[in-house]
Design an enzyme around this catalytic site. Structure first.
Site, PDB file in Angstrom:
ATOM      1  NE  ARG A 157      35.539 -22.901  34.252  1.00  0.00           N
ATOM      2  CZ  ARG A 157      34.430 -23.654  34.180  1.00  0.00           C
ATOM      3  NH1 ARG A 157      33.358 -23.169  33.576  1.00  0.00           N
ATOM      4  NH2 ARG A 157      34.409 -24.874  34.685  1.00  0.00           N
ATOM      5  CE  LYS A 181      37.989 -24.686  32.099  1.00  0.00           C
ATOM      6  NZ  LYS A 181      38.967 -25.353  32.980  1.00  0.00           N
ATOM      7  CG  HIS A 252      40.802 -18.264  39.643  1.00  0.00           C
ATOM      8  ND1 HIS A 252      39.839 -18.749  38.785  1.00  0.00           N
ATOM      9  CD2 HIS A 252      41.355 -19.356  40.236  1.00  0.00           C
ATOM     10  CE1 HIS A 252      39.812 -20.074  38.854  1.00  0.00           C
ATOM     11  NE2 HIS A 252      40.715 -20.458  39.728  1.00  0.00           N
ATOM     12  NE  ARG A 255      35.734 -20.561  38.724  1.00  0.00           N
ATOM     13  CZ  ARG A 255      34.730 -21.285  38.273  1.00  0.00           C
ATOM     14  NH1 ARG A 255      33.543 -20.734  38.081  1.00  0.00           N
ATOM     15  NH2 ARG A 255      34.886 -22.570  38.012  1.00  0.00           N
ATOM     16  CG  HIS A 278      34.217 -27.280  39.404  1.00  0.00           C
ATOM     17  ND1 HIS A 278      34.450 -27.038  40.741  1.00  0.00           N
ATOM     18  CD2 HIS A 278      34.940 -26.336  38.726  1.00  0.00           C
ATOM     19  CE1 HIS A 278      35.250 -25.997  40.860  1.00  0.00           C
ATOM     20  NE2 HIS A 278      35.562 -25.563  39.660  1.00  0.00           N
ATOM     21  CE1 TYR A 287      36.762 -22.458  46.101  1.00  0.00           C
ATOM     22  CE2 TYR A 287      36.007 -24.273  44.738  1.00  0.00           C
ATOM     23  CZ  TYR A 287      36.549 -23.014  44.861  1.00  0.00           C
ATOM     24  OH  TYR A 287      36.877 -22.303  43.746  1.00  0.00           O
TER      25      TYR A 287
END
Length: 309
Positions: A157, A181, A252, A255, A278, A287
């Site tokens: 990220r 995260k 982004h 990525r 994720h 994707y």
């Protein structure tokens, strides 16, 4: 909002912070969406709610002209709120369980081709090796090359990339340990090109006297490191120099390119999920559009009953 609603909302937000490690801006977004819902309900007791109450709120949202994506986000927050209250035994039922969300098409991520990324990286390399550059200009060019190589090699990220510690450029390993995260650590790959770009940039940084910072990409700003806005701006300039559309490129998008190109070349979706950090594979499944042709080809070529003519 009733006193009950305020207390239940606080309990829900406390859970998000403690158990899921939700960031401050995430908590604020949940609070705004659920506040909107509870204000619309007025003083109605949460235990007396039915699915029709939530449908009425959704109708009010639609009448305000909110986009389907915004309505879906608000409904997701309310669903999680009710699910929490039900599973914790704070409410006897979950009135949101039977609610269907607003129909919306999930946009596919923008993806650039492997050739475009190669062109971008080559342009960054040539810019860093140009004769006659001043030391500050060379440092900036080497920084950009390092950023691009790292981003495409790791799929980080942008917030993770710009806040890398100085040690990321000196590791002898072929991977980085990244804190993402929810303060969760994960391993990401580090290829030789990214390591070389990192070492070349670090040497220039040391010569400029900037290697005493804790950050790999130091800045004089409040955060102490490069901002995402500055990186995005420099990336668009590099895209233009490479003959690519600046509007089609962002950190982004690179990525996304990392993930899509891995899948195109046979990577497992679960592996890509881990690399991207994720928590839910449903996030990674955006994707899967890149797999369609490869899967069709695989069935056509490998299925025992495939037409051999």
């Amino acid at each position: 909002m009733s006193r009950e609603g305020r207390a239940r909302l606080k309990a829900f937000l406390d859970m998000l912070a403690a158990e899921r490690g939700a960031a401050g801006n995430t908590l604020e977004a949940y609070e705004r969406d659920i506040d909107d819902y509870l204000e619309w309900l007025g003083g109605k007791a949460l235990g007396d709610l039915a699915a029709d109450d939530i449908r009425g709120w959704l109708g009010d949202i639609a009448a305000r002209g909110l986009k389907a994506s915004s309505a879906a986000r608000k409904l997701s927050a309310v669903r999680q709120f009710h699910r929490f209250l039900y599973t914790e035994g704070l409410l006897p039922n979950d009135p949101s369980a039977a609610i269907e969300g607003p129909r919306q098409g999930r946009p596919l991520p923008k993806v650039v081709s492997v050739a475009d990324v190669d062109q971008l990286i080559e342009t960054a390399r040539l810019a860093s090796e140009r004769d006659g550059l001043s030391k500050p200009a060379r440092l900036k060019a080497l920084r950009m090359r390092c950023l691009i190589e790292l981003l495409y090699a790791t799929g980080l990220r942008v917030s993770e990339l710009i806040a890398l510690p100085l040690s990321a450029a000196t590791t002898r390993e072929r991977f980085l340990v990244v804190r993402g995260k929810g303060d969760k650590d994960r391993l990401v790959p580090l290829n030789e090109a990214a390591r070389e770009a990192g070492l070349a940039y670090l040497e220039a940084l040391r010569q400029a006297g900037g290697a005493d910072s804790r950050w790999l990409f130091p800045s004089d700003g409040e955060s102490g490191h490069l901002t995402r806005q500055a990186f995005a701006r420099d990336l668009k300039s590099l895209a233009a120099a490479a003959g690519l559309s600046p509007a089609a490129l962002s950190p982004h998008v690179l990525r996304h390119a990392f993930a899509s190109h891995l899948l195109q070349n046979g990577a497992d979706l679960r592996v890509v999920q881990e690399l991207l950090g994720h928590a839910d594979i449903a996030t990674t499944q955006i994707y899967t559009h890149v797999l369609d042709e490869r899967l069709k080809s695989m069935v056509r070529d490998l299925h025992p009953l495939a037409d051999e003519s």
